[in-house]
Design a protein around this motif. Sequence first.
Motif, PDB file in Angstrom:
ATOM      1  N   THR A  96       0.830  -1.208   0.000  1.00 20.70           N
ATOM      2  CA  THR A  96       0.000   0.000   0.000  1.00 20.70           C
ATOM      3  C   THR A  96       0.862   1.255   0.000  1.00 20.70           C
ATOM      4  OG1 THR A  96      -1.754  -1.182   1.188  1.00 20.70           O
ATOM      5  CG2 THR A  96      -1.843   1.223   1.205  1.00 20.70           C
ATOM      6  N   LYS A 112      -3.278   7.654   5.359  1.00 19.05           N
ATOM      7  CA  LYS A 112      -4.738   7.546   5.314  1.00 19.05           C
ATOM      8  C   LYS A 112      -5.171   6.389   4.417  1.00 19.05           C
ATOM      9  CE  LYS A 112      -8.847  10.446   4.662  1.00 19.05           C
ATOM     10  NZ  LYS A 112      -9.331  11.797   4.264  1.00 19.05           N
ATOM     11  N   LEU A 113      -4.506   6.254   3.271  1.00 17.35           N
ATOM     12  CA  LEU A 113      -4.807   5.141   2.377  1.00 17.35           C
ATOM     13  C   LEU A 113      -4.506   3.810   3.056  1.00 17.35           C
ATOM     14  CD1 LEU A 113      -5.546   4.045  -0.453  1.00 17.35           C
ATOM     15  CD2 LEU A 113      -3.119   4.279  -1.059  1.00 17.35           C
ATOM     16  N   TRP A 116      -7.249   2.905   5.449  1.00 17.61           N
ATOM     17  CA  TRP A 116      -8.427   2.462   4.708  1.00 17.61           C
ATOM     18  C   TRP A 116      -8.256   1.019   4.227  1.00 17.61           C
ATOM     19  CZ3 TRP A 116     -13.301   3.857   3.681  1.00 17.61           C
ATOM     20  CH2 TRP A 116     -13.703   5.171   3.944  1.00 17.61           C
ATOM     21  N   ILE A 120     -10.559  -1.428   6.365  1.00 11.57           N
ATOM     22  CA  ILE A 120     -11.803  -1.573   5.611  1.00 11.57           C
ATOM     23  C   ILE A 120     -11.679  -2.684   4.566  1.00 11.57           C
ATOM     24  CG2 ILE A 120     -13.498  -0.426   4.147  1.00 11.57           C
ATOM     25  CD1 ILE A 120     -13.390   0.605   7.027  1.00 11.57           C
ATOM     26  N   ASP A 121     -10.701  -2.540   3.659  1.00 10.44           N
ATOM     27  CA  ASP A 121     -10.587  -3.495   2.552  1.00 10.44           C
ATOM     28  C   ASP A 121     -10.182  -4.885   3.018  1.00 10.44           C
ATOM     29  OD1 ASP A 121     -11.173  -1.295   1.070  1.00 10.44           O
ATOM     30  OD2 ASP A 121      -9.169  -1.003   0.256  1.00 10.44           O
ATOM     31  N   TYR A 254      -8.854   5.263  -4.949  1.00  7.44           N
ATOM     32  CA  TYR A 254      -7.874   5.479  -3.881  1.00  7.44           C
ATOM     33  C   TYR A 254      -7.610   6.972  -3.674  1.00  7.44           C
ATOM     34  CZ  TYR A 254      -6.510   0.588  -3.145  1.00  7.44           C
ATOM     35  OH  TYR A 254      -6.479  -0.739  -2.794  1.00  7.44           O
ATOM     36  N   ARG A 257     -10.476   8.578  -1.885  1.00  8.50           N
ATOM     37  CA  ARG A 257     -10.518   8.215  -0.470  1.00  8.50           C
ATOM     38  C   ARG A 257      -9.690   9.151   0.399  1.00  8.50           C
ATOM     39  NH1 ARG A 257      -9.754   1.712   0.380  1.00  8.50           N
ATOM     40  NH2 ARG A 257     -11.960   1.190   0.673  1.00  8.50           N
ATOM     41  N   VAL A 258      -8.554   9.556  -0.104  1.00 10.74           N
ATOM     42  CA  VAL A 258      -7.604  10.287   0.744  1.00 10.74           C
ATOM     43  C   VAL A 258      -7.738  11.797   0.609  1.00 10.74           C
ATOM     44  CG1 VAL A 258      -5.970   8.380   0.655  1.00 10.74           C
ATOM     45  CG2 VAL A 258      -5.797  10.210  -1.033  1.00 10.74           C
TER      46      VAL A 258
END
Length: 259
Positions: A96, A112-113, A116, A120-121, A254, A257-258
């Motif tokens: 990531t 932050k990514l 997530w 979450i993923d 992605y 998301r951030v």
Amino acid sequence: MLPSISVNSHMQGNGALNSRDAARHTAGAKRYKYLRRLFRFRQMDFEFAAWQMLYLFTSPQRVYRNFHYRKQTKDQWARDDPAFLVLLSIWLCVSTIGFGFVLDMGFFETIKLLLWVVFIDCIGVGLLISTLMWFISNKYLVKRQSRDYDVEWGYAFDVHLNAFYPLLVILHFIQLFFINYVILTDTFIGYFVGNTLWLIAVGYYIYVTFLGYSALPFLKNTVILLYPFAPVILLYGLSLALGWNFTHMLCSFYKYRVK
């Protein structure tokens, strides 16, 4: 003279485990033992976990043979060693961060990514899929004559982790080397390479999941777990015809998301 066995020593007269032995085999006891070992790295077998990761690519059937051995020796299908989960988490974090670098994200955006993707993923979606497969397999796939058996939730989670690892390596690691210079070039070659990697990754997930449940001798009709191959291949062909780029969609998601 054979030694006498009292009713309360190990087995009761009806052949059932006594309360102490039964407690050792409850889901709660197994979960407690697993979580307790999660913070004891010296007790984890990382070499064996790495071996499993290798064979999930080359011969996933061999990985599930080990699950059979664990059932025979420890009376549980699910892993009792969290080493695989720890190594998978490391892979997830490193890949990531690599994704953040390739997409030219800043430090805080990458963190932050990472949060997530991990919570979450991986964890959130993983718990959802595992619970769904655990319910479906126990509700519809257990043989009628094997109703005394059930699929452990921990085993369903292990199957998900096994299937998720090849997908993670293909989409979050191998794909990184092609994103900027091939996949995101808005050409046929770009979305052909990207979508083909998606096809291989999702195909691995479906196949390894199928192997996991077909390895349980008390389940029936597990071949239905291969049926998603048909719509996946159809979607792949449609994406090439219409010029859809799944990796471009993922990168855009992605970045969204951030923000």
